[in-house]
Design an enzyme around this catalytic site. Structure first.
Site, PDB file in Angstrom:
ATOM      1  N   GLU A 162       1.059  -1.245   0.207  1.00  0.00           N
ATOM      2  CA  GLU A 162      -0.341  -0.117   0.401  1.00  0.00           C
ATOM      3  C   GLU A 162       0.652   1.154  -0.493  1.00  0.00           C
ATOM      4  O   GLU A 162       2.330   1.267   0.746  1.00  0.00           O
ATOM      5  CB  GLU A 162      -0.701   0.390   0.572  1.00  0.00           C
ATOM      6  CG  GLU A 162      -1.654  -1.057   0.930  1.00  0.00           C
ATOM      7  CD  GLU A 162      -3.168  -0.952   2.372  1.00  0.00           C
ATOM      8  OE1 GLU A 162      -3.372   0.656   2.291  1.00  0.00           O
ATOM      9  OE2 GLU A 162      -3.733  -2.312   2.760  1.00  0.00           O
TER      10      GLU A 162
ATOM     11  N   CYS B  62       3.570   8.831   1.296  1.00  0.00           N
ATOM     12  CA  CYS B  62       4.180   7.750   2.537  1.00  0.00           C
ATOM     13  C   CYS B  62       3.984   6.162   1.843  1.00  0.00           C
ATOM     14  O   CYS B  62       3.005   5.384   0.980  1.00  0.00           O
ATOM     15  CB  CYS B  62       3.178   7.287   3.559  1.00  0.00           C
ATOM     16  SG  CYS B  62       3.639   6.393   5.077  1.00  0.00           S
TER      17      CYS B  62
ATOM     18  N   CYS C  12       6.593  -7.052   7.825  1.00  0.00           N
ATOM     19  CA  CYS C  12       7.293  -6.375   8.770  1.00  0.00           C
ATOM     20  C   CYS C  12       7.764  -7.553   9.786  1.00  0.00           C
ATOM     21  O   CYS C  12       7.051  -8.192  10.562  1.00  0.00           O
ATOM     22  CB  CYS C  12       7.037  -5.473   9.021  1.00  0.00           C
ATOM     23  SG  CYS C  12       8.036  -4.731   9.820  1.00  0.00           S
TER      24      CYS C  12
ATOM     25  N   CYS D 209       5.824  -4.533  16.428  1.00  0.00           N
ATOM     26  CA  CYS D 209       5.387  -3.891  17.560  1.00  0.00           C
ATOM     27  C   CYS D 209       4.179  -3.704  17.418  1.00  0.00           C
ATOM     28  O   CYS D 209       2.685  -4.391  16.770  1.00  0.00           O
ATOM     29  CB  CYS D 209       5.077  -2.440  16.909  1.00  0.00           C
ATOM     30  SG  CYS D 209       7.059  -1.791  16.359  1.00  0.00           S
TER      31      CYS D 209
ATOM     32  N   CYS E 197       1.144  -2.538  15.915  1.00  0.00           N
ATOM     33  CA  CYS E 197       0.959  -1.377  14.909  1.00  0.00           C
ATOM     34  C   CYS E 197       0.129  -3.526  14.045  1.00  0.00           C
ATOM     35  O   CYS E 197       0.235  -4.080  13.838  1.00  0.00           O
ATOM     36  CB  CYS E 197       1.853  -1.722  14.266  1.00  0.00           C
ATOM     37  SG  CYS E 197       2.135  -1.393  12.732  1.00  0.00           S
TER      38      CYS E 197
ATOM     39  N   CYS F 245      -1.864   5.337   9.856  1.00  0.00           N
ATOM     40  CA  CYS F 245      -0.756   4.240  10.735  1.00  0.00           C
ATOM     41  C   CYS F 245      -1.024   3.348  11.176  1.00  0.00           C
ATOM     42  O   CYS F 245      -1.873   3.139  12.301  1.00  0.00           O
ATOM     43  CB  CYS F 245       0.543   5.604  11.541  1.00  0.00           C
ATOM     44  SG  CYS F 245       0.789   7.100  10.654  1.00  0.00           S
TER      45      CYS F 245
HETATM   46  N1  SAH Z   1       9.239   0.714  10.819  1.00  0.00           N
HETATM   47  C1  SAH Z   1       8.829   1.931  10.843  1.00  0.00           C
HETATM   48  C2  SAH Z   1       8.381   2.970  10.139  1.00  0.00           C
HETATM   49  C3  SAH Z   1       6.700   2.368   9.602  1.00  0.00           C
HETATM   50  S1  SAH Z   1       5.459   3.011  11.070  1.00  0.00           S
HETATM   51  C4  SAH Z   1       8.951   2.287  12.004  1.00  0.00           C
HETATM   52  O1  SAH Z   1       8.697   1.778  13.231  1.00  0.00           O
HETATM   53  O2  SAH Z   1       8.799   3.374  12.113  1.00  0.00           O
HETATM   54  C5  SAH Z   1       5.215   4.190  11.157  1.00  0.00           C
HETATM   55  C6  SAH Z   1       4.560   5.246  11.903  1.00  0.00           C
HETATM   56  O3  SAH Z   1       3.731   4.631  12.495  1.00  0.00           O
HETATM   57  C7  SAH Z   1       5.647   4.288  13.080  1.00  0.00           C
HETATM   58  O4  SAH Z   1       6.065   5.523  14.498  1.00  0.00           O
HETATM   59  C8  SAH Z   1       4.713   3.625  13.884  1.00  0.00           C
HETATM   60  O5  SAH Z   1       5.223   3.303  15.451  1.00  0.00           O
HETATM   61  C9  SAH Z   1       3.265   4.331  14.320  1.00  0.00           C
HETATM   62  N2  SAH Z   1       2.320   3.441  13.998  1.00  0.00           N
HETATM   63  C10 SAH Z   1       2.112   2.245  13.951  1.00  0.00           C
HETATM   64  N3  SAH Z   1       0.522   1.786  14.155  1.00  0.00           N
HETATM   65  C11 SAH Z   1      -0.106   2.842  14.415  1.00  0.00           C
HETATM   66  C12 SAH Z   1      -1.058   2.621  14.864  1.00  0.00           C
HETATM   67  N4  SAH Z   1      -2.246   1.904  15.235  1.00  0.00           N
HETATM   68  N5  SAH Z   1      -1.304   4.453  15.563  1.00  0.00           N
HETATM   69  C13 SAH Z   1      -0.819   5.211  15.398  1.00  0.00           C
HETATM   70  N6  SAH Z   1       0.621   5.311  14.925  1.00  0.00           N
HETATM   71  C14 SAH Z   1       0.825   4.129  14.382  1.00  0.00           C
END
Ligand code: SAH
Length: 337
Positions: free
Chosen positions: A89, A102, A109, A113, A116, A330
């Protein structure tokens, strides 16, 4: 067949030299694909028929297959299919200062986390350079307007696909091509320390964002498994070095998760952790997803947290929410597929 969108300008120059053509042919071709946005080599009007025929045999202009698109007022989300049927995406965000795209860097991945949604799917593979370049180019074609900013914050951990991401940055940054200024490119990482070290020596001038999300190891360990390898103090130490070496301000991203990391004590501890660092912190309202166990912090809590950081002289902003109505925010990418 080689895909043209894998080539840096220098590589393309070398290619033309290798077929006994002049270097400037590469500049002409770059201009046609990235600025005039042609779809077939035959449309390169400055090449003669024989040259067009010859390079068509070796180089393709194939793009990604668009299989779904969702549009809201300020956001467009694309679902692309790759040659091996994997899906990725890409999201366009329309700001008053320009269009930002973006992009994803991997299929799935491995960082795991816990908050996420995008990371629920384990990494299938890294994206190739052309697959990242095309996310930007195809967004620009769709908009029929310039893309001014690129954020490397979609699905995947960019520093887990380091070489390809670096080459991608070089290609979109080239002023003969898409010409995205390095100050307008932001890479976000969960904090892979050895790669931050490498990155600071590349001399790229792009913005670095670190997904911090916690003021200490106890909380960070619970939500970001990567912290068990790279502890928070070591992460902060390398960020200090990064800032000293590059003279660039670093952004910390901090998702506000209700009752997990959003207390006043957390805000104070975070202020202490970041004191004296040339950074700013971006507080991110958590986007709740259907499968997630976390809740977003309410407005009052976010503002309270913000105030404490401000009082402690930390530069802080609250991120504007984009695209949550179309699952493009995100952590929500791909969850429907
Ligand atoms: N792997 C990289 C880039 C992808 S995530 C990283 O960790 O930075 C991009 C951003 O979106 C990160 O800061 C991540 O923590 C955030 N993110 C992930 N899930 C989210 C959610 N449900 N709500 C808000 N931000 C989120």
């Amino acid at each position: 067949m080689k895909n043209i969108f894998n080539y840096t300008l220098v590589e393309l120059e070398n290619y033309f030299l290798s077929i006994n053509e002049k270097k400037y042919r590469a500049h002409q071709l770059y201009d046609f694909i990235y600025n005039k946005k042609i779809n077939i080599i035959n449309d390169v009007t400055t090449f003669n028929t024989l040259l067009k025929e010859n390079i068509s045999k070796e180089i393709s202009l194939d793009t990604l297959t668009l299989i779904d698109k969702k549009v809201s007022q300020d956001t467009v989300k694309f679902l692309f299919e790759l040659d091996d049927k994997e899906k990725i995406e890409t999201v366009i965000m329309k700001h008053d200062y320009g269009n930002s795209v973006c992009i994803s860097t991997q299929v799935g991945c491995n960082m795991g986390c816990s908050f996420c949604e995008s990371g629920r799917l384990k990494k299938v593979r890294d994206l190739e350079v052309y697959e990242m370049v095309l996310q930007v180019l195809m967004a620009e074609k769709h908009l029929n307007e310039r893309v001014s900013h690129v954020v490397i914050m979609g699905i995947g951990e960019p520093f887990d696909n380091y070489a390809n991401v670096l080459k991608f940055i070089n290609i979109i940054n080239d002023n003969k091509g898409l010409n995205i200024g390095s100050r307008h490119i932001t890479l976000s990482t969960c904090g892979i320390i050895p790669k931050i070290k490498d990155f600071m020596n590349e001399g790229l001038g792009v913005n670095l964002a670190i997904s911090l999300h916690a003021p200490n190891d106890i909380i960070r360990d619970k939500i970001m498994p990567i912290n068990k390898v790279y502890y928070i103090n070591n992460l902060i130490k390398i960020v200090r070095e990064y800032i000293q070496k590059t003279n660039r301000r670093v952004t910390f991203e901090y998702i506000m998760l209700n009752d997990i990391n959003d207390s006043e004590t957390d805000a104070l501890e975070l202020s202490r952790l970041l004191r004296g660092i040339n950074c700013y912190i971006n507080l991110i309202p958590y986007n709740e997803t259907s499968n997630s166990a976390y809740k977003k912090s309410n407005k009052e809590k976010i503002l309270r947290f913000y105030d404490i950081l401000k009082k402690n002289k930390i530069n802080v902003t609250i991120r504007k929410e984009f695209g949550s109505d179309i699952d493009a925010a995100c952590g929500q990418l791909r969850s429907k597929y």
